[in-house]
Design a protein around this motif. Structure first.
Motif, short mmCIF file in Angstrom:
data_model
loop_
_atom_site.label_atom_id
_atom_site.label_comp_id
_atom_site.label_asym_id
_atom_site.label_seq_id
_atom_site.Cartn_x
_atom_site.Cartn_y
_atom_site.Cartn_z
N GLU A 187 -15.66 2.51 -9.13
CA GLU A 187 -15.27 1.75 -7.88
C GLU A 187 -14.25 2.55 -7.18
OE1 GLU A 187 -13.31 -2.11 -6.17
OE2 GLU A 187 -13.60 -2.02 -8.21
N LYS A 188 -14.63 3.25 -6.11
CA LYS A 188 -13.89 3.76 -5.04
C LYS A 188 -12.63 3.10 -4.57
CE LYS A 188 -14.12 7.39 -1.51
NZ LYS A 188 -12.97 8.09 -2.15
N MET A 189 -11.75 3.55 -4.50
CA MET A 189 -10.43 2.92 -4.00
C MET A 189 -10.65 2.86 -2.43
SD MET A 189 -8.71 1.41 -6.66
CE MET A 189 -10.56 1.22 -7.21
N PRO A 190 -10.47 1.87 -1.92
CA PRO A 190 -10.42 2.01 -0.37
C PRO A 190 -9.17 2.65 0.51
CG PRO A 190 -10.16 -0.23 -0.77
CD PRO A 190 -10.45 0.51 -2.37
N THR A 191 -8.28 2.70 -0.17
CA THR A 191 -7.18 3.16 0.03
C THR A 191 -6.43 4.04 -1.11
OG1 THR A 191 -5.42 1.51 0.14
CG2 THR A 191 -6.61 1.39 1.86
N TYR A 192 -5.39 4.86 -0.65
CA TYR A 192 -4.93 5.49 -1.78
C TYR A 192 -3.73 4.74 -2.49
CZ TYR A 192 -0.21 6.80 -0.01
OH TYR A 192 1.21 6.51 0.23
N MET A 193 -3.43 3.62 -1.92
CA MET A 193 -2.58 2.59 -2.58
C MET A 193 -3.07 1.50 -3.25
SD MET A 193 0.48 3.60 -2.06
CE MET A 193 1.37 2.02 -2.24
N ARG A 194 -4.39 1.24 -3.22
CA ARG A 194 -5.12 0.21 -3.72
C ARG A 194 -4.95 0.27 -5.21
NH1 ARG A 194 -9.04 -3.46 -1.42
NH2 ARG A 194 -7.66 -2.88 0.22
N TRP A 195 -4.78 1.05 -5.85
CA TRP A 195 -4.83 1.07 -7.32
C TRP A 195 -3.32 0.64 -7.74
CZ3 TRP A 195 -1.36 4.09 -10.43
CH2 TRP A 195 -0.63 5.06 -9.73
N LEU A 196 -2.51 0.37 -6.90
CA LEU A 196 -1.06 -0.25 -7.17
C LEU A 196 -1.13 -1.92 -6.75
CD1 LEU A 196 1.18 2.79 -5.83
CD2 LEU A 196 0.57 1.91 -8.07
N ALA A 197 -2.23 -2.40 -6.52
CA ALA A 197 -2.27 -3.80 -6.08
C ALA A 197 -1.41 -4.66 -7.19
CB ALA A 197 -3.58 -4.12 -5.85
N LEU A 198 -1.57 -4.42 -8.41
CA LEU A 198 -0.90 -5.21 -9.11
C LEU A 198 0.62 -5.27 -9.23
CD1 LEU A 198 -2.20 -4.11 -12.96
CD2 LEU A 198 -2.17 -6.40 -12.01
N ALA A 199 1.12 -4.01 -8.62
CA ALA A 199 2.77 -4.11 -8.14
C ALA A 199 3.05 -4.74 -6.74
CB ALA A 199 3.18 -2.85 -8.18
N TYR A 200 2.05 -4.44 -5.70
CA TYR A 200 2.42 -4.79 -4.27
C TYR A 200 1.95 -6.03 -4.22
CZ TYR A 200 -2.34 -3.39 -2.29
OH TYR A 200 -3.56 -3.34 -2.15
N ALA A 201 0.92 -6.81 -4.66
CA ALA A 201 0.84 -8.20 -4.50
C ALA A 201 1.75 -9.16 -4.66
CB ALA A 201 -0.37 -8.65 -5.32
N PRO A 202 2.86 -9.15 -5.89
CA PRO A 202 3.77 -9.91 -6.34
C PRO A 202 4.88 -9.60 -5.05
CG PRO A 202 2.97 -9.15 -8.14
CD PRO A 202 2.18 -8.41 -7.36
N THR A 203 5.09 -8.18 -4.99
CA THR A 203 5.97 -7.87 -3.76
C THR A 203 5.84 -8.47 -2.61
OG1 THR A 203 6.15 -5.64 -4.89
CG2 THR A 203 7.10 -5.93 -2.80
N MET A 204 4.62 -8.44 -2.09
CA MET A 204 4.51 -9.07 -0.61
C MET A 204 4.73 -10.76 -0.75
SD MET A 204 3.38 -7.05 1.52
CE MET A 204 4.95 -6.28 1.00
N ALA A 205 4.59 -11.24 -1.97
CA ALA A 205 5.03 -12.56 -2.11
C ALA A 205 6.54 -12.81 -2.45
CB ALA A 205 4.15 -13.48 -3.27
N LEU A 206 6.93 -11.72 -2.52
CA LEU A 206 8.59 -11.62 -2.58
C LEU A 206 9.26 -12.32 -4.04
CD1 LEU A 206 9.78 -13.30 1.03
CD2 LEU A 206 9.13 -10.83 0.18
#
Length: 213
Positions: A187-206
């Motif tokens: 699966e091609k990542m839509p942005t160069y950061m998408r593979w880090l979603a495991l980290a940024y999803a909780p971060t966005m929820a503070l």
């Protein structure tokens, strides 16, 4: 973004965190928390904890091998908790929220450099800053509102669960010369950061998070 501690073990990390925390009028995020933390950590009663586990938070691309290994580990450590269920908060829209906040952050930090010294910047810095400059006030406002909704959903989730455990990384280590992960399981990542979603999803929820090797 905040600076967090690293350590050889939990006690080392806790010692450094206590040293980092203090009250400073120049920092609007400083608080009295540094005075309420105990000098020494006490052991937790794991059998009293209600734990949620998720291999992908329902929103993050994760290598199948990583997910399978995580599920095997859950079978091993899950029984020590009072309750252990596979579930996650509703992270709907988190990728858009992240893109907005990251764009604003990069514009704040790099727009002047982009205008004066574009040739000296890394291509990812250039890309993020340019994406941020394309955001409208309406985009930013929507990102703020949606983040607030996300935070409320996650707070509601933690009324029923004490801890959420996930894999820390979505893929195994890759060559240093490779700037980012371009695809996961085909699966091609839509942005160069998408593979880090495991980290940024909780971060966005503070969320407060801790990565354990």
């Amino acid at each position: 973004g905040v600076g967090g501690p690293m350590g050889r073990n939990v006690l080392d990390a806790y010692l450094l965190m206590r040293a980092q925390m203090h009250i400073d009028r120049r920092d609007p995020f400083s608080s009295h928390d540094s005075h309420t933390l105990p000098g020494k950590l006490a052991g937790a009663d794991l059998s009293a904890l209600k734990v949620a586990v998720s291999p992908d938070l329902g929103c993050a691309p994760v290598d199948k091998g990583i997910a399978e290994t995580f599920k095997k580990r859950v079978k091993a450590f899950g029984p020590v908790f009072g309750d252990c269920v596979e579930t996650a908060p509703d992270f709907s829209g988190v990728h858009d929220i992240f893109e907005v906040h990251r764009g604003v952050s990069f514009v704040t930090a790099h727009q002047e450099k982009l205008a004066k010294s574009r040739d000296l910047l890394d291509r990812n810095v250039t890309d993020n800053t340019e994406r941020g400059l394309k955001l409208t006030a309406a985009d930013i406002g929507r990102g703020m509102v949606e983040q607030h909704k996300l935070t409320k959903r996650v707070l509601a989730f933690f009324k029923h669960h004490d801890v959420l455990i996930t894999p820390t990384a979505s893929v195994s280590p890759f060559p240093h010369a490779q700037l980012f992960v371009e695809e996961i399981d085909g699966e091609k990542m839509p942005t160069y950061m998408r593979w880090l979603a495991l980290a940024y999803a909780p971060t966005m929820a503070l969320c407060c998070s801790c990565a354990l090797p």
